[in-house]
Write a protein that holds these residues in place. Structure first.
Motif, PDB file in Angstrom:
ATOM      1  N   ALA A  38       0.864  -1.187   0.000  1.00 17.50           N
ATOM      2  CA  ALA A  38       0.000   0.000   0.000  1.00 17.50           C
ATOM      3  C   ALA A  38       0.893   1.227   0.000  1.00 17.50           C
ATOM      4  CB  ALA A  38      -0.923   0.019   1.219  1.00 17.50           C
ATOM      5  N   GLY A  39       0.450   2.253  -0.705  1.00 15.64           N
ATOM      6  CA  GLY A  39       1.227   3.477  -0.780  1.00 15.64           C
ATOM      7  C   GLY A  39       0.331   4.684  -0.902  1.00 15.64           C
ATOM      8  N   SER A  40       0.880   5.748  -1.434  1.00 15.74           N
ATOM      9  CA  SER A  40       0.160   7.013  -1.465  1.00 15.74           C
ATOM     10  C   SER A  40      -1.087   6.971  -2.336  1.00 15.74           C
ATOM     11  CB  SER A  40       1.098   8.124  -1.953  1.00 15.74           C
ATOM     12  OG  SER A  40       1.642   7.797  -3.223  1.00 15.74           O
ATOM     13  N   HIS A  41      -1.104   6.105  -3.346  1.00 21.23           N
ATOM     14  CA  HIS A  41      -2.274   6.040  -4.219  1.00 21.23           C
ATOM     15  C   HIS A  41      -3.385   5.171  -3.650  1.00 21.23           C
ATOM     16  CE1 HIS A  41       0.273   7.341  -7.927  1.00 21.23           C
ATOM     17  NE2 HIS A  41       0.084   8.297  -7.051  1.00 21.23           N
ATOM     18  N   ASP A  42      -3.149   4.611  -2.467  1.00 25.89           N
ATOM     19  CA  ASP A  42      -4.184   3.813  -1.792  1.00 25.89           C
ATOM     20  C   ASP A  42      -4.829   4.583  -0.649  1.00 25.89           C
ATOM     21  OD1 ASP A  42      -3.680   1.209  -3.211  1.00 25.89           O
ATOM     22  OD2 ASP A  42      -1.711   1.501  -2.313  1.00 25.89           O
ATOM     23  N   GLU A  43      -4.356   5.798  -0.384  1.00 29.45           N
ATOM     24  CA  GLU A  43      -4.875   6.580   0.733  1.00 29.45           C
ATOM     25  C   GLU A  43      -6.193   7.252   0.335  1.00 29.45           C
ATOM     26  OE1 GLU A  43      -1.606   9.215   1.229  1.00 29.45           O
ATOM     27  OE2 GLU A  43      -2.309  10.655  -0.266  1.00 29.45           O
ATOM     28  N   PRO A  44      -7.010   7.646   1.322  1.00 33.34           N
ATOM     29  CA  PRO A  44      -8.261   8.360   0.996  1.00 33.34           C
ATOM     30  C   PRO A  44      -7.965   9.726   0.381  1.00 33.34           C
ATOM     31  CG  PRO A  44      -7.865   8.330   3.371  1.00 33.34           C
ATOM     32  CD  PRO A  44      -6.858   7.411   2.764  1.00 33.34           C
ATOM     33  N   GLU A  45      -8.670  10.071  -0.680  1.00 35.06           N
ATOM     34  CA  GLU A  45      -8.412  11.325  -1.382  1.00 35.06           C
ATOM     35  C   GLU A  45      -8.693  12.547  -0.517  1.00 35.06           C
ATOM     36  OE1 GLU A  45      -9.943  11.756  -5.286  1.00 35.06           O
ATOM     37  OE2 GLU A  45      -9.604   9.658  -5.843  1.00 35.06           O
ATOM     38  N   ASP A  46      -9.509  12.388   0.526  1.00 38.85           N
ATOM     39  CA  ASP A  46      -9.826  13.526   1.393  1.00 38.85           C
ATOM     40  C   ASP A  46      -8.625  13.963   2.235  1.00 38.85           C
ATOM     41  OD1 ASP A  46     -12.382  13.562   0.454  1.00 38.85           O
ATOM     42  OD2 ASP A  46     -13.259  12.502   2.168  1.00 38.85           O
TER      43      ASP A  46
END
Length: 752
Positions: A38-46
């Motif tokens: 998991a990395g930055s593109h798996d985090e919530p966009e909010d």
């Protein structure tokens, strides 16, 4: 070059954790790496930057290891290395220590990943670190180039989103943010979504026992299901221009279909070929025509489904862009036609570097077909220069001055590129020859840069023989070294000595241009890096003239090799090894007039070359390092870029401190540093801890660095013996000597 194999074992623990073990019997270090899928593109966009923020938070207190027992200060206190990296779809945590410390380090790594405390007060403090890091990265050329490339990819791709994190994007006080943070950790940081790699001289059974001891208690969870990232294509733009200080650059970014192990291998090969400067290479061709000085390759973005690769050329001027691109495309075509090599020099890498390559699937089979596909990949052209007239835009959260470029597709040229194969591996033992010259006046930097350029073809030829040839500036001295198989050292050394005394006039004429280019390059660096680059010159004094070989004195270090009788060494051999010039005590300031964040560097040379004194100064540096980071970053929130440690600078050994801050000036930084040193709590350290730190002080022998430092041949042995006898009184004596500036305080700042 042949691929290097080592005994490995792969297993999956009962809780789902994939474990890969590497037995490296001759390795002086052990390393561990944990990868989270998991990395930055798996985090919530909010909450942009949440993944990066969590990476920082995990290095703080955990359930069973707090304060000085946390992984970071614990590794730092033992002279090890550690770091972490949040990428698009993965996050890595890794460290390297002495083999006997691997188990204790692993226990701390697992505890911080599985059981972080995530204290909210600590989050508020660490958020300020991310804010300082964001400000520093906002002036970093590599970061801004990556953001400019993101402006060209498909509009809905997450590469265009802000993921670095800063104060405004991380509302720690919000209940919704706290829920998102704990949910992200719970969803992704569990054995079913991770893998652990261990590398060390221990047997595979011993490594497995460590993994099972520390990881089996980690509760199992099902693997996390993630959606594939949207494609990078179609491109919105294929030609852009970016305004940045420093040397002009041409960036050619290639959009690729993923990177499997074979592609990773081909990528490593391509990087080695791109950096080759032997006659007939791309870099040699560009340098001979004065159109480009440097070339590099890096991966801007990688996910299982796709990747973005950037090839960067440092241009002589922006008008050379078309010539460089045409030459590169033709060279790339010729590169895949000539075939592919396996990975070389793998086994010689430090344990941590080997482990990070293994996680990428290396060594692997070479794949020439991948290079052919690379030559057909869609490409983004980015021209970078100080005088670009761009418009202010924000991409990936960073401010840019960006414009559409008028760069047109070019037709590849047709050249006779050379891709010579390395010589077969020599069976001769390894050795080295080190020559050092001291001149009546320090040679000017422009002449040194020209001489290094003159040697580049010989450097490339030597590399094909398995020999490293280097010309270095060591303070006021010049040093020429050859290292490799002893039966292959003579020819590169003799040829290099001839070139030094009779360099091509056309190359000498490029000295001022090279110096100007170096200054442009350094001006684009972070302020703290600019000061580190300026420190040797501050210690050595002003450069005066061209080297006067007729009156130069030289000394020599032979390591399992003998200087050839026909070696045309200029100057007169010194009767005794040359000692570093004495430095005066007291405080010595050098202030610049640079912009950007304020930065301060303090170098405190050891006042004597005696091994006993050096050992206690080394111990002091080891004791101060964790507290320095905690005080300057964790408590005062001065900035992200920090350094504290024992270091050799152009022959002078001492303790080096450096700090860069977005909101404190150099004088304020010095006051904070002075307060830290004055209040250093040396009485609170147990004798047992002091002894464990002292046992790690003397690393492997480096006879050449010892010679440059002017110490005796048996200095390292005396250093080890002195370290065994260190006491708290010795530590306090070193502290008193440092505060008294017995060896001098050399202070550099980028502002008045």
């Amino acid at each position: 070059m042949t691929a290097v194999s080592a005994p490995t074992r792969e297993l999956r623990l009962a809780n789902g954790l994939r474990v890969v073990l590497v037995h490296a019997p001759d390795s002086p270090k052990a390393a561990a790496l944990a990868r989270v899928a998991a990395g930055s593109h798996d985090e919530p966009e909010d909450f942009p930057g949440l993944a990066h923020f969590l990476e920082h938070l995990l290095f703080l207190d955990s359930a069973n290891h707090r304060s000085a027992q946390r992984l970071m200060p614990w590794v730092q206190g033992r002279g090890g290395r550690l770091n972490a990296s949040t990428q698009a779809r993965t996050t890595d945590y890794f460290f390297e220590v002495a083999p006997n410390d691997l188990g204790d380090g692993l226990a701390r790594l697992v505890d911080m990943l599985a059981r972080p405390l995530l204290d909210q007060a600590a989050q508020l403090s660490e958020r300020e670190v991310l804010e300082a890091e964001y400000i520093a990265r906002s002036a970093d050329a590599g970061t801004l180039i990556d953001a400019a490339l993101a402006a060209a990819v498909a509009k809905d791709h997450p590469l265009r989103r802000f993921v670095a994190g800063r104060r405004a994007s991380l509302p720690v006080e919000s209940e919704a943010f706290q829920h998102a943070l704990t949910h992200f950790h719970r969803e992704h940081y569990h054995p079913g979504n991770m893998e652990l790699w261990l590398h060390g001289p221990q047997s595979l059974d011993a490594l497995q026992a460590l993994a099972e001891r520390d990881c089996l208690g980690w509760p199992a969870q099902p693997a996390t299901v993630r959606e594939a990232a949207p494609p990078l294509l179609p491109l919105i733009q294929d030609s852009l221009a970016l305004q940045l200080p420093g040397a002009p650059r041409l960036v050619l970014a290639l959009v690729l279909d993923g990177l499997d192990a074979c592609a990773e291998q081909a990528l490593e090969n391509l990087g080695e070929r791109l950096g080759d400067d032997s006659p007939g290479s791309l870099l040699a061709w560009l340098g001979e025509r004065g159109v480009a000085d440097e070339a590099s390759l890096r991966v801007v973005y990688r996910a299982q489904e796709q990747a973005l690769l950037a090839v960067t050329f440092e241009l002589a001027d922006v008008g050379a862009a078309a010539v460089v691109e045409a030459a590169f495309l033709d060279w790339l075509r010729a590169s895949y036609e000539c075939g592919a090599d396996s990975l070389g020099n793998f086994q010689s890498l430090p344990a941590l570097e080997q482990l990070r390559l293994r996680v990428r699937g290396l060594p692997a089979a070479a794949d020439a077909n991948w290079l052919e596909r690379l030559a057909r990949a869609p490409m983004i052209r980015l021209l970078v220069a100080p005088d670009i007239e761009g418009l202010p835009v924000e991409v990936a959260g960073f401010p840019l001055m960006l414009a559409e470029a008028s760069l047109q597709s070019v037709v590849p040229g047709s050249h006779s590129w050379r891709f010579p194969a390395p010589l077969p591996t020599s069976t001769a033992k390894a050795g080295a020859l080190h020559l050092r010259w001291r001149f009546p006046a320090r040679p000017c930097r422009s002449y040194f840069l020209a001489m290094r350029l003159a040697l580049r073809p010989l450097v490339g030829q030597a590399r094909l023989r398995g020999v490293a040839l280097r010309l270095e500036e060591e303070g006021a001295d010049w040093a020429l070294s050859v290292s490799g198989p002893v039966d292959r050292l003579d020819e590169p050394l003799v040829e290099a000595l001839r070139v030094l005394q009779q360099p091509p006039s056309a190359v000498l004429q490029q000295g001022e241009r090279l110096l100007q280019r170096e200054r442009q390059r350094q001006a684009a660096e972070l302020p703290i890096r600019q000061l580190l680059a300026a420190l040797p010159s501050a210690l050595a004094g002003n450069a005066m003239a061209a080297p006067d070989w007729a009156v130069a004195r030289w000394d020599l270090l032979e390591q399992h090799a003998t200087l050839p009788t026909n070696a045309p060494v200029p100057g007169a051999r010194a009767a005794e090894p040359l000692l570093p010039p004495a430095l005066p005590g007291g405080r010595h300031w050098q202030r610049g007039a640079g912009g950007g964040e304020a930065a301060l560097l303090l170098f405190c040379p050891v006042p004597d070359r005696d091994a006993a004194i050096e050992s206690r100064w080394r111990l002091l540096a080891r004791v101060l390092e964790p507290g320095f980071h905690q005080r300057m970053r964790g408590e005062l929130n001065l900035g992200y870029a920090l350094y504290c440690g024992f270091r050799q600078v152009a022959g002078w050994r001492g303790v080096l401190f450096a700090v860069q801050s977005p909101h404190a000036g150099p004088d304020e930084l010095l006051q904070h540093l002075q307060d830290f040193l004055d209040a250093a709590l040396l009485d609170g350290i147990s004798e047992q801890h002091l002894q464990s730190l002292a046992a790690t002080l003397a690393g492997p022998v480096d006879a050449w660095q010892d010679r440059l430092a002017g110490v005796a041949d048996d200095h390292h042995e005396h250093l080890i013996n002195a370290a065994r006898r260190l006491t708290r009184a010795n530590l306090k004596a070193a502290h008193t000597e440092l505060l008294a500036a017995s060896g001098g305080w050399w202070l550099l700042a980028n502002r008045t």
